[in-house]
Design a protein around this motif. Structure first.
Motif, PDB file in Angstrom:
ATOM      1  N   ALA A 220       0.824  -1.207   0.000  1.00  0.00           N
ATOM      2  CA  ALA A 220       0.000   0.000   0.000  1.00  0.00           C
ATOM      3  C   ALA A 220       0.858   1.257   0.000  1.00  0.00           C
ATOM      4  O   ALA A 220       0.513   2.255  -0.629  1.00  0.00           O
ATOM      5  CB  ALA A 220      -0.918   0.016   1.217  1.00  0.00           C
ATOM      6  N   TYR A 237      -8.647   5.260  -2.463  1.00  0.00           N
ATOM      7  CA  TYR A 237      -9.139   5.155  -1.095  1.00  0.00           C
ATOM      8  C   TYR A 237      -9.837   6.447  -0.667  1.00  0.00           C
ATOM      9  O   TYR A 237     -10.903   6.423  -0.031  1.00  0.00           O
ATOM     10  CB  TYR A 237      -7.985   4.851  -0.135  1.00  0.00           C
ATOM     11  CG  TYR A 237      -7.589   3.399  -0.049  1.00  0.00           C
ATOM     12  CD1 TYR A 237      -8.532   2.415   0.203  1.00  0.00           C
ATOM     13  CD2 TYR A 237      -6.259   3.014  -0.182  1.00  0.00           C
ATOM     14  CE1 TYR A 237      -8.163   1.079   0.299  1.00  0.00           C
ATOM     15  CE2 TYR A 237      -5.877   1.683  -0.084  1.00  0.00           C
ATOM     16  CZ  TYR A 237      -6.834   0.716   0.160  1.00  0.00           C
ATOM     17  OH  TYR A 237      -6.484  -0.595   0.255  1.00  0.00           O
ATOM     18  N   TYR A 330     -10.927   5.177   6.883  1.00  0.00           N
ATOM     19  CA  TYR A 330      -9.671   5.116   6.127  1.00  0.00           C
ATOM     20  C   TYR A 330      -8.508   5.213   7.103  1.00  0.00           C
ATOM     21  O   TYR A 330      -7.962   6.280   7.341  1.00  0.00           O
ATOM     22  CB  TYR A 330      -9.645   6.238   5.100  1.00  0.00           C
ATOM     23  CG  TYR A 330      -8.448   6.218   4.157  1.00  0.00           C
ATOM     24  CD1 TYR A 330      -7.589   5.126   4.059  1.00  0.00           C
ATOM     25  CD2 TYR A 330      -8.180   7.318   3.348  1.00  0.00           C
ATOM     26  CE1 TYR A 330      -6.513   5.124   3.192  1.00  0.00           C
ATOM     27  CE2 TYR A 330      -7.105   7.335   2.477  1.00  0.00           C
ATOM     28  CZ  TYR A 330      -6.280   6.240   2.399  1.00  0.00           C
ATOM     29  OH  TYR A 330      -5.201   6.256   1.535  1.00  0.00           O
ATOM     30  N   MET A 332      -5.220   2.739   7.623  1.00  0.00           N
ATOM     31  CA  MET A 332      -4.509   1.525   7.243  1.00  0.00           C
ATOM     32  C   MET A 332      -3.707   0.909   8.380  1.00  0.00           C
ATOM     33  O   MET A 332      -3.092  -0.141   8.199  1.00  0.00           O
ATOM     34  CB  MET A 332      -3.604   1.794   6.044  1.00  0.00           C
ATOM     35  CG  MET A 332      -4.373   2.026   4.753  1.00  0.00           C
ATOM     36  SD  MET A 332      -3.328   1.967   3.271  1.00  0.00           S
ATOM     37  CE  MET A 332      -2.266   3.391   3.554  1.00  0.00           C
ATOM     38  N   GLY A 337      -8.659  -3.840   5.578  1.00  0.00           N
ATOM     39  CA  GLY A 337      -8.998  -3.164   4.338  1.00  0.00           C
ATOM     40  C   GLY A 337     -10.458  -3.267   3.980  1.00  0.00           C
ATOM     41  O   GLY A 337     -11.309  -3.641   4.799  1.00  0.00           O
ATOM     42  N   ALA A 353      -9.660  -6.415  -1.275  1.00  0.00           N
ATOM     43  CA  ALA A 353      -8.471  -6.469  -0.425  1.00  0.00           C
ATOM     44  C   ALA A 353      -8.060  -7.924  -0.233  1.00  0.00           C
ATOM     45  O   ALA A 353      -8.906  -8.794  -0.036  1.00  0.00           O
ATOM     46  CB  ALA A 353      -8.755  -5.826   0.930  1.00  0.00           C
ATOM     47  N   TRP A 370      -5.039  -4.061   3.588  1.00  0.00           N
ATOM     48  CA  TRP A 370      -4.943  -2.738   2.968  1.00  0.00           C
ATOM     49  C   TRP A 370      -3.826  -2.702   1.929  1.00  0.00           C
ATOM     50  O   TRP A 370      -3.920  -1.969   0.945  1.00  0.00           O
ATOM     51  CB  TRP A 370      -4.624  -1.679   4.024  1.00  0.00           C
ATOM     52  CG  TRP A 370      -5.707  -1.366   5.006  1.00  0.00           C
ATOM     53  CD1 TRP A 370      -5.839  -1.885   6.274  1.00  0.00           C
ATOM     54  CD2 TRP A 370      -6.788  -0.452   4.849  1.00  0.00           C
ATOM     55  NE1 TRP A 370      -6.933  -1.347   6.901  1.00  0.00           N
ATOM     56  CE2 TRP A 370      -7.542  -0.464   6.053  1.00  0.00           C
ATOM     57  CE3 TRP A 370      -7.197   0.380   3.812  1.00  0.00           C
ATOM     58  CZ2 TRP A 370      -8.670   0.328   6.236  1.00  0.00           C
ATOM     59  CZ3 TRP A 370      -8.329   1.162   3.987  1.00  0.00           C
ATOM     60  CH2 TRP A 370      -9.048   1.143   5.181  1.00  0.00           C
TER      61      TRP A 370
END
Length: 412
Positions: A220, A237, A330, A332, A337, A353, A370
């Protein structure tokens, strides 16, 4: 990544060679390149590409905003790339427009599991690599090109830093279906493990579609060679959670109680709608946020073609179903995810994910959940611009059991 707040605008970079030089100088497409690779004259190709697209080369400017301009510039770039190739290479990289290979040669599996069409860019000379990447520069918006570059950079990061035994990381292929032309249809195909661009350009109709296309990311977040932090899917995202956060509690409950569907690369697809939140239940603001999210896949070229596709999707948005599972914030640093699907008459997006690293572990870096995402964008009414019937590939999501270090068959 800095996001463009006007979602109908897909700006073009002012330096046509600058992005290409960054990619090639970074060696992102040279992974696995044998030191003995030679060009048509027998000259060995460098394994670094560090001298390509230097400041001494001519830099042209582009203010592309129309579909016709994108098609014209991409056609010119394809012709320039083909001019650098040998006759055998031209034969390898070109196919008939309606060749069914175009439907089986893209996947979310590594290239060792599913054969890609065309030429391996890692095996080309530096001149040919730059010319190949200039095709992508001519085709894509700044934002689209940045996403592609960052995905490639992630694969290169895994190759250099992870425990993966998959030697094909960093290898990308380019192919053309049909003759590049300003007046008829052809397709540009470019991709590898976490990327599968299928762009059909039709000069006769002044139309461009990216259906179907696969965008993936792992990890990510990673640190590039120059020390900068790269987060390839931050824009996606951000748009996904902007849509989610704009919903009422009741709408969120309907969204998360729905069925997230998946339509795999390499699979024939019935585009099952499933259950979830209907587009007809959204406010005007919420509809725009959903269209912004979809544009990360459908609007990768100039602003006119992005706006055209957006309008087509919006026309049937009332019949489109959105479903969501996983995290609702949101962040991570926690959870595994998100997964979501957007399914309607003119759009299909699946975001999955992966709860596993596929053998590509890096200490201190998220390479699952994520940090390992596969997505697919399709158009039930216009996949491949209706130029070929979808064929099932030998691999893809749900197909086969890869060896250790590969992507599990449950990929989304």
């Amino acid at each position: 990544m800095t996001k463009n707040t006007d979602t109908n605008k897909r700006p073009r970079r002012t330096s046509f060679l600058l992005g290409t030089s960054m990619l090639v100088v970074g060696g992102l497409l040279l992974a696995g390149c044998a030191s003995g690779t030679t060009d048509a004259s027998g000259t060995a190709a460098s394994s670094t590409g560090a001298t390509v697209a230097s400041a001494s080369q001519e830099v042209t400017t582009s203010t592309v905003g129309t579909t016709a301009e994108t098609i014209s510039n991409t056609t010119a770039a394809v012709d320039a790339f083909l001019a650098t190739l040998t006759e055998d290479q031209v034969e390898t990289v070109t196919y008939d427009y309606d060749d069914e290979t175009k439907t089986t040669s893209w996947s979310n599996f590594p290239v060792t599991f599913v054969d890609r069409a065309g030429l391996n860019v890692a095996e080309l000379t530096e001149e040919q690599q730059v010319a190949a990447l200039q095709v992508m520069e001519a085709l894509l918006s700044d934002e689209g090109y940045e996403t592609v570059a960052n995905i490639i950079g992630g694969d290169q990061y895994l190759l250099e830093n992870s425990s993966s035994t998959e030697g094909s990381l960093g290898q990308y292929y380019i192919a053309f279906f049909g003759d590049a032309s300003d007046t008829s249809a052809y397709e540009v195909q470019f991709g590898g493990h976490h990327l599968g661009i299928n762009a059909t350009l039709d000069g006769s109709a002044e139309a461009i579609t990216f259906a179907p296309t696969h965008l993936g990311v792992q990890p990510a977040v990673y640190t590039a060679a120059d020390g900068t932090e790269v987060q390839p899917f931050d824009g996606i995202y951000t748009d996904a959670f902007a849509f989610y956060d704009a919903l009422t509690a009741e709408q969120q409950a309907t969204l998360t109680s729905g069925e997230v569907t998946s339509c795999a690369p390499g699979d024939t697809c019935e585009f099952t709608t499933g259950s979830g939140l209907l587009g007809s239940d959204l406010t005007d603001e919420q509809r725009e946020l959903l269209l912004d999210l979809i544009a990360n896949w459908s609007g990768m070229a100039d602003e006119e073609s992005a706006a055209t596709t957006r309008a087509e999707i919006e026309a049937t948005l009332d019949e489109t179903v959105i479903a969501w599972s996983g995290e609702t914030t949101y962040d991570m640093s926690s959870g595994d995810g998100i997964n979501f699907s957007i399914s309607g008459p003119n759009v299909y997006v699946s975001f999955q994910a992966q709860n596993g690293s596929a053998g590509a572990d890096v200490d201190g870096v998220s390479t699952s959940g994520w940090g390992h995402v596969h997505t697919v964008y399709r158009d039930p009414s216009n996949d491949y611009a209706n130029s070929a019937e979808q064929q099932a590939a030998s691999g893809g999501m749900g197909g086969g059991t890869p060896p250790d270090g590969g992507t599990p068959p449950t990929d989304g």
